[in-house]
Write an enzyme that holds these catalytic residues in place. Structure first.
Site, PDB file in Angstrom:
ATOM      1  N   GLY A   7      14.501 -52.523  19.950  1.00  0.00           N
ATOM      2  CA  GLY A   7      15.036 -53.836  19.614  1.00  0.00           C
ATOM      3  C   GLY A   7      14.298 -54.883  20.418  1.00  0.00           C
TER       4      GLY A   7
ATOM      5  N   CYS B 156      12.590 -46.859  23.180  1.00  0.00           N
ATOM      6  CA  CYS B 156      12.214 -48.186  23.674  1.00  0.00           C
ATOM      7  C   CYS B 156      13.439 -48.955  24.188  1.00  0.00           C
ATOM      8  CB  CYS B 156      11.437 -48.945  22.601  1.00  0.00           C
ATOM      9  SG  CYS B 156      10.586 -50.375  23.290  1.00  0.00           S
ATOM     10  N   TYR B 157      13.866 -50.045  23.519  1.00  0.00           N
ATOM     11  CA  TYR B 157      15.058 -50.765  23.998  1.00  0.00           C
ATOM     12  C   TYR B 157      16.257 -49.816  24.068  1.00  0.00           C
ATOM     13  CZ  TYR B 157      18.965 -54.054  24.126  1.00  0.00           C
ATOM     14  OH  TYR B 157      20.112 -54.727  24.471  1.00  0.00           O
TER      15      TYR B 157
ATOM     16  N   HIS C 121       7.195 -45.358  20.940  1.00  0.00           N
ATOM     17  CA  HIS C 121       7.777 -45.201  19.601  1.00  0.00           C
ATOM     18  C   HIS C 121       7.260 -43.937  18.923  1.00  0.00           C
ATOM     19  CE1 HIS C 121       9.842 -49.097  19.285  1.00  0.00           C
ATOM     20  NE2 HIS C 121       8.911 -49.477  20.136  1.00  0.00           N
TER      21      HIS C 121
ATOM     22  N   GLU D  71       8.191 -42.704  16.230  1.00  0.00           N
ATOM     23  CA  GLU D  71       8.286 -42.794  14.768  1.00  0.00           C
ATOM     24  C   GLU D  71       7.054 -43.420  14.122  1.00  0.00           C
ATOM     25  OE1 GLU D  71       9.820 -44.556  16.984  1.00  0.00           O
ATOM     26  OE2 GLU D  71      10.223 -46.613  16.362  1.00  0.00           O
TER      27      GLU D  71
ATOM     28  N   ASP E 198      14.295 -48.002  -9.992  1.00  0.00           N
ATOM     29  CA  ASP E 198      15.650 -47.892  -9.441  1.00  0.00           C
ATOM     30  C   ASP E 198      16.714 -47.872 -10.537  1.00  0.00           C
ATOM     31  OD1 ASP E 198      14.216 -48.095  -7.137  1.00  0.00           O
ATOM     32  OD2 ASP E 198      14.795 -50.158  -6.699  1.00  0.00           O
TER      33      ASP E 198
ATOM     34  N   LYS F  21      12.989 -45.588  -1.289  1.00  0.00           N
ATOM     35  CA  LYS F  21      12.267 -45.619  -2.567  1.00  0.00           C
ATOM     36  C   LYS F  21      11.657 -44.260  -2.926  1.00  0.00           C
ATOM     37  CE  LYS F  21      10.754 -48.396  -5.857  1.00  0.00           C
ATOM     38  NZ  LYS F  21      11.566 -49.458  -6.476  1.00  0.00           N
TER      39      LYS F  21
END
Ligand code: XMP
Length: 512
Positions: free
Chosen positions: A54, A81-82, A171, A173, A229, A368
């Site tokens: 964040g 992180c945060y 991070h 990710e 969608d 998606k």
């Protein structure tokens, strides 16, 4: 629903990415606001919790906080992180602002790991990680040990293996972190005991059962645009409630070549009431004389509502209105907020008089790529499932200036040629969006022995992650040449082909 990971969001730009990574491991997860109460967390019953990063600092009174009760639930936690700083701060460590630039790490950073830590098991002892932090942990909380270091950061990762709390300053990710996925997998499988058995087949079964339970004998109305969608939503609802579902497909005559028929064909044999409204003439008359892009959009939106209103009157009352909202829409529109009618590009909003008991959004928890996977699972044709994004106002924003049937014909034919050739070259899947535009430019050419004065078609191809920025695609000259030769030979009224080599910004993806 069996195993779930809870992602507590503290405003990080990568919150969706973390969720996608977890799902890619076959583990279901949901993103919730960071201030979720311990009772709500217990009710959610996660096998593990991830705190996102964040932009805040733990010393900023306005920065998002975690309820300390979350640490007493006996659930493993990974702070990123945060999220890591928040955990350290809450558990008695010391987080301080980096006063020197050297301590404020940003970017690719060489990091050394303790591979005895469950998070880093099986990794080489050092590798590149992606750092992006101003504050850092100066003192780790009691019970924690340091498990990674970088030159600027002596506490790049920490853990308390007894309580199963892990924190990383970097991070895992993002792709820039080498072996980041392995770290996440280690957390999910070794620490949290995930089975990795979340599949789209399982989602489909549960979604069908949930829809049946909720809808009962009620009637459902879905505005089908033909996009991925709403098409997948229609296929799922059809499986769940069959003919209780009415899909209204307003064909505004601004679709690509054969698109309306393809959409209809995909739903012809499914159990549902499919209403195709061929309203091309109506839309064309409404658009006559309009040249300004936003005015075109407004006219199309208004006409859409009018058509829908008429259909609504004919088809009587409905109980549920279905929408193809997907997870990024939910996350971006503010977590936890009640469902709002999406100011849907494709339908331009729905008429106020269409009364219904509730909105149902069966895809609201899917990304998606998962929606596409579900579409395949439900047997929708690949051309529909892997369809590139297409704007709601359709070809109206790709014919520059006034729209006429003749211009639409030229654009449709040119666009079809571009798509055919891109597919034949095996490049269709590598571009985010690619299409033809009919410019308003006419220029002189020679055709046979005569002089021509005809339209120029522009080709546009971009690659992008999020459509906020986009790069023009370096298409092979051979492909551009084939497309150009075919367009000027096969599309009457076009004598010149241009290729747009502008990125976004400063240009947008569409021309209008
Ligand atoms: P721009 O042109 O804004 O496009 O860079 C970004 C993405 O949004 C799509 N787009 C639209 N989609 N209604 C839509 O449903 C619209 O009016 C509209 N305008 C742009 C565009 O195709 C691209 O994917």
């Amino acid at each position: 629903m069996a195993q779930k990971i809870l992602i507590l969001d503290f405003g990080g730009q990568y919150n969706q990415l973390i969720a996608r990574r977890v799902r890619e491991c076959g583990v279901y997860c949901e993103v919730h606001p960071g201030d979720m109460t311990p009772e709500a967390v217990r009710a959610f019953d996660p096998i593990g919790i991830i705190f996102t990063g964040g932009p805040g600092s733990v010393y900023d009174p306005a920065a998002p906080r975690v309820d300390p009760g979350v640490f007493d639930l006996g659930v493993p936690i990974l702070g990123i992180c945060y999220g890591c700083q928040l955990m350290a701060h809450a558990l008695g460590g010391l987080v301080v602002p980096a006063i020197s630039d050297a301590a404020r790490e940003y970017g690719k950073t060489l990091t050394r790991f303790d591979t005895g830590c469950a998070l880093f098991r099986g990794l080489p002892p050092e590798g590149i990680t992606w750092m992006s932090h101003g504050d850092y942990m100066e003192k780790v909380p009691a019970g924690f040990t340091v498990t990674a270091v970088s030159d600027a950061c002596p506490n790049a990762a920490v853990c308390d293996e007894t309580r199963r709390f892990y924190g990383v300053q970097f991070h895992p990710e993002v792709n820039h972190t080498q072996n980041g996925c392995t770290m996440l997998r280690n957390f999910l499988f070794d620490v949290c005991g995930a089975a990795g058995d979340w599949t789209m087949g399982g989602f489909r079964e549960r979604a069908v059962a949930d829809i049946r339970r909720k809808v009962g004998n009620g009637r459902v109305l879905l505005a089908l645009s033909g996009g991925v969608d709403s098409s997948v939503c229609a296929a799922l609802l059809s499986e769940a409630v069959g003919e209780q579902l009415t899909c209204v497909f307003v064909d505004h005559g601004l679709l690509r070549k054969d698109e309306g028929d393809q959409v209809e064909a995909a739903f012809r044999d499914k159990a549902l009431r499919f209403v195709r409204v061929s309203a091309g003439d109506r839309f064309l008359s409404r658009l006559a004389g309009i040249t300004e892009p936003e005015e075109k959009r407004k006219a199309i939106g208004e006409e859409f509502i009018r058509v829908f209103e008429e259909i609504g009157k004919e088809s009587g009352s409905v109980d549920y209105l279905a929408q193809g909202t997907i997870y990024p829409d939910v996350i971006e529109s503010g977590l936890g907020s009640a469902a709002v009618i999406k100011s849907h590009h494709n339908v331009g909003g729905l008429p106020a008089h269409v009364r219904f008991r509730e909105i149902i959004e069966p895809l609201r928890m899917l990304f998606k790529d998962e929606v596409r996977q579900l579409g395949r699972e439900l047997g929708l044709p690949e051309e529909l499932v892997s369809r590139q994004p297409f704007p709601g106002p359709g070809l109206a924003v790709r014919v520059i200036g006034e729209i006429t049937p003749e211009k639409l014909r030229m654009l449709r034919d040119a666009d079809a040629i571009f798509r055919q050739e891109a597919a034949a070259a095996g490049l269709a899947g590598s571009m985010s969006q690619y299409f033809a535009v009919l410019t308003n430019l006419r220029s002189v050419g020679v055709m046979g022995d005569g002089r021509s004065y005809e339209y120029a078609v522009a080709l546009r191809a971009v690659s992008t992650e999020d459509f906020m920025t986009a790069d023009w695609v370096r298409l092979p000259y051979e492909l551009l040449d084939r497309v150009s030769v075919r367009i000027v030979n096969e599309v009457k009224g076009v004598n010149r082909v241009l290729y747009d080599i502008t990125s976004k910004p400063p240009a947008t993806v569409e021309f209008e």
